[in-house]
Motif scaffolding. Structure first.
Motif, mmCIF file in Angstrom:
data_model
loop_
_atom_site.group_PDB
_atom_site.id
_atom_site.type_symbol
_atom_site.label_atom_id
_atom_site.label_comp_id
_atom_site.label_asym_id
_atom_site.label_seq_id
_atom_site.Cartn_x
_atom_site.Cartn_y
_atom_site.Cartn_z
ATOM 1 N N ALA A 210 0.837 -1.200 0.000
ATOM 2 C CA ALA A 210 0.000 0.000 0.000
ATOM 3 C C ALA A 210 0.872 1.252 0.000
ATOM 4 O O ALA A 210 1.554 1.542 0.994
ATOM 5 C CB ALA A 210 -0.922 0.006 1.211
ATOM 6 N N PRO A 211 0.878 2.020 -1.092
ATOM 7 C CA PRO A 211 1.637 3.283 -1.108
ATOM 8 C C PRO A 211 1.045 4.280 -0.113
ATOM 9 O O PRO A 211 -0.168 4.314 0.110
ATOM 10 C CB PRO A 211 1.473 3.782 -2.545
ATOM 11 C CG PRO A 211 1.077 2.579 -3.336
ATOM 12 C CD PRO A 211 0.276 1.736 -2.397
ATOM 13 N N GLU A 212 1.909 5.067 0.487
ATOM 14 C CA GLU A 212 1.480 6.084 1.460
ATOM 15 C C GLU A 212 1.321 7.432 0.753
ATOM 16 O O GLU A 212 2.245 7.909 0.094
ATOM 17 C CB GLU A 212 2.512 6.194 2.569
ATOM 18 C CG GLU A 212 2.198 7.237 3.613
ATOM 19 C CD GLU A 212 3.283 7.328 4.659
ATOM 20 O OE1 GLU A 212 3.792 8.451 4.889
ATOM 21 O OE2 GLU A 212 3.657 6.282 5.228
ATOM 22 N N ILE A 213 0.145 8.026 0.887
ATOM 23 C CA ILE A 213 -0.088 9.343 0.289
ATOM 24 C C ILE A 213 0.540 10.405 1.197
ATOM 25 O O ILE A 213 0.243 10.454 2.393
ATOM 26 C CB ILE A 213 -1.591 9.614 0.136
ATOM 27 C CG1 ILE A 213 -2.219 8.532 -0.765
ATOM 28 C CG2 ILE A 213 -1.837 10.998 -0.448
ATOM 29 C CD1 ILE A 213 -3.722 8.629 -0.858
ATOM 30 N N ALA A 221 -2.223 11.234 -5.126
ATOM 31 C CA ALA A 221 -2.868 10.036 -5.652
ATOM 32 C C ALA A 221 -3.807 10.359 -6.809
ATOM 33 O O ALA A 221 -4.037 9.523 -7.683
ATOM 34 C CB ALA A 221 -3.633 9.322 -4.534
ATOM 35 N N THR A 222 -4.345 11.565 -6.822
ATOM 36 C CA THR A 222 -5.221 11.977 -7.925
ATOM 37 C C THR A 222 -4.407 12.209 -9.194
ATOM 38 O O THR A 222 -4.819 11.835 -10.296
ATOM 39 C CB THR A 222 -5.991 13.248 -7.547
ATOM 40 O OG1 THR A 222 -6.759 12.999 -6.365
ATOM 41 C CG2 THR A 222 -6.913 13.675 -8.668
ATOM 42 N N ARG A 223 -3.228 12.799 -9.037
ATOM 43 C CA ARG A 223 -2.390 13.080 -10.193
ATOM 44 C C ARG A 223 -1.707 11.817 -10.725
ATOM 45 O O ARG A 223 -1.414 11.725 -11.918
ATOM 46 C CB ARG A 223 -1.318 14.107 -9.817
ATOM 47 C CG ARG A 223 -1.862 15.473 -9.460
ATOM 48 C CD ARG A 223 -0.735 16.500 -9.446
ATOM 49 N NE ARG A 223 0.384 16.081 -8.618
ATOM 50 C CZ ARG A 223 0.477 16.297 -7.303
ATOM 51 N NH1 ARG A 223 -0.500 16.954 -6.674
ATOM 52 N NH2 ARG A 223 1.525 15.900 -6.631
ATOM 53 N N ALA A 224 -1.432 10.870 -9.827
ATOM 54 C CA ALA A 224 -0.706 9.654 -10.225
ATOM 55 C C ALA A 224 -1.404 8.419 -9.655
ATOM 56 O O ALA A 224 -0.879 7.759 -8.756
ATOM 57 C CB ALA A 224 0.743 9.729 -9.746
ATOM 58 N N PRO A 225 -2.587 8.067 -10.156
ATOM 59 C CA PRO A 225 -3.355 6.956 -9.595
ATOM 60 C C PRO A 225 -2.666 5.599 -9.727
ATOM 61 O O PRO A 225 -2.826 4.737 -8.855
ATOM 62 C CB PRO A 225 -4.673 6.995 -10.377
ATOM 63 C CG PRO A 225 -4.354 7.735 -11.638
ATOM 64 C CD PRO A 225 -3.315 8.735 -11.263
ATOM 65 N N LYS A 226 -1.894 5.391 -10.793
ATOM 66 C CA LYS A 226 -1.197 4.112 -10.944
ATOM 67 C C LYS A 226 -0.108 3.955 -9.896
ATOM 68 O O LYS A 226 0.039 2.897 -9.274
ATOM 69 C CB LYS A 226 -0.594 3.999 -12.346
ATOM 70 C CG LYS A 226 -1.620 3.857 -13.457
ATOM 71 C CD LYS A 226 -0.922 3.717 -14.799
ATOM 72 C CE LYS A 226 -1.927 3.558 -15.934
ATOM 73 N NZ LYS A 226 -1.255 3.447 -17.252
ATOM 74 N N GLU A 288 4.022 0.640 -11.346
ATOM 75 C CA GLU A 288 3.699 1.420 -12.535
ATOM 76 C C GLU A 288 3.860 2.912 -12.278
ATOM 77 O O GLU A 288 3.678 3.379 -11.159
ATOM 78 C CB GLU A 288 2.257 1.140 -12.979
ATOM 79 C CG GLU A 288 1.992 -0.323 -13.328
ATOM 80 C CD GLU A 288 0.590 -0.524 -13.807
ATOM 81 O OE1 GLU A 288 0.275 -0.141 -14.949
ATOM 82 O OE2 GLU A 288 -0.225 -1.066 -13.027
ATOM 83 N N GLN A 289 4.181 3.608 -13.330
ATOM 84 C CA GLN A 289 4.295 5.064 -13.266
ATOM 85 C C GLN A 289 3.219 5.686 -14.157
ATOM 86 O O GLN A 289 2.858 5.131 -15.197
ATOM 87 C CB GLN A 289 5.676 5.521 -13.734
ATOM 88 C CG GLN A 289 6.816 4.949 -12.906
ATOM 89 C CD GLN A 289 6.796 5.422 -11.474
ATOM 90 O OE1 GLN A 289 6.379 6.555 -11.203
ATOM 91 N NE2 GLN A 289 7.255 4.575 -10.556
ATOM 92 N N ASP A 290 2.724 6.835 -13.736
ATOM 93 C CA ASP A 290 1.707 7.531 -14.554
ATOM 94 C C ASP A 290 2.372 8.395 -15.623
ATOM 95 O O ASP A 290 3.506 8.821 -15.468
ATOM 96 C CB ASP A 290 0.829 8.397 -13.649
ATOM 97 C CG ASP A 290 -0.047 7.535 -12.752
ATOM 98 O OD1 ASP A 290 -1.181 7.221 -13.136
ATOM 99 O OD2 ASP A 290 0.421 7.188 -11.639
#
Length: 290
Positions: A210-213, A221-226, A288-290
């Motif tokens: 789980a990535p930490e915002i 998280a909105t800008r980079a959802p992946k 993954e990267q956005d």
């Protein structure tokens, strides 16, 4: 380097006390030893991650050596893996994946000389040599964290890691941070009736990354959802007969050099009545990267 299992030992002052403890269902048991763990590393694209686990529990008559490779496209073992024997392989039933991993290995149940660790090691390495060469696990990766079984520090809570070295001071750190957990819900059994269970049980080991915002950037998280997507893998897991599940412990979190994969290694620890046993499971997440 061995990673000994940890449990409280009772000191017996008199023979009378020893007899009393021996009569109790939770009598003192033989010391168990965890298998040695060797990380084989990642493939160049971060898709595959492998490990070896070597050695028996110090009490069992049978040896143990197993090789497993996880595939990020499924989160589970790659085709042809695992191969070899873990500490619980010889107590497993015919349809248990542990027995399937032994396919092609010739042994006699009543002849411990045919199941020595060295024989299993030689066979497993031979059986997987071509597959491992094709996968080319040449990237050792970077270990980010985990609670190794050799680490006896008092640690509580989930494993939290950063994907690269970072300095957190007056200014917020810039590295991605992750919380890593491993859970396997098994019904409580305070009387340890599981030690007498005659058949295997099927459960699911869930490993979550789980990535930490960042608190200072809640819109990340909105800008980079992946990049900030929580990922979970469910691994089918069988408890062999006469085996109690004790805990699942994240021992190693490893990042590939190119940052495309994060592997998680989990030690599954068991009470098998007269001793403790352990084996390792692994999965790898595609980053993954956005």
């Amino acid at each position: 380097m061995h990673r000994p299992l940890r449990f409280a030992a009772l000191g017996l002052a008199t023979l009378g006390l020893a007899a009393l403890v021996a009569a109790h269902p939770l009598a003192a048991r033989e010391l168990g030893r965890a298998p040695d763990l060797r990380l084989l590393g990642f493939s160049a694209d971060g898709r595959y991650f492998g490990l070896e686990q070597d050695g028996n529990d110090g009490v069992s008559e049978h040896g143990a050596f197993a090789i497993d490779v996880a595939d990020a496209s499924t989160g589970r073992s790659a085709t042809g893996f695992p191969r070899g024997a873990t500490q619980l392989a010889f107590q497993s039933e015919a349809n248990d994946p542990r027995r399937i991993a032994l396919r092609g290995f010739r042994f006699k149940e009543d002849d411990e000389a045919t199941t020595a660790t060295e024989l299993i090691r030689r066979w497993a390495r031979g059986a997987t040599r071509r597959s491992l060469q094709a996968l080319r696990l040449t990237d050792p990766g970077r270990r980010l964290g985990g609670y190794a079984l050799t680490d006896i520090s008092d640690a509580t809570g989930p494993v939290k890691v950063m994907d690269q070295p970072d300095i957190i001071g007056a200014h917020p750190g810039t590295a991605m941070k992750y919380t890593v957990t491993a859970t396997m819900p098994v019904p409580e059994d305070p009387d340890l009736a599981c030690r007498e269970r005659e058949t295997s049980e099927n459960h699911r080991l869930t490993i979550t990354l789980a990535p930490e915002i960042p608190e200072w950037d809640r819109e990340a998280a909105t800008r980079a959802p992946k990049a900030f997507r929580t990922q979970s893998v469910e691994l089918p897991h069988t408890l062999p007969p006469k085996t109690c599940f004790t805990r699942a412990q994240v021992t190693d979190v490893v990042r590939s050099r190119n940052g495309r994969g994060i592997a998680v290694v989990v030690a599954i620890i068991y009470d098998v009545g007269f001793t403790d046993s352990a084996e390792y499971r692994t999965t790898v997440f595609r980053i993954e990267q956005d």
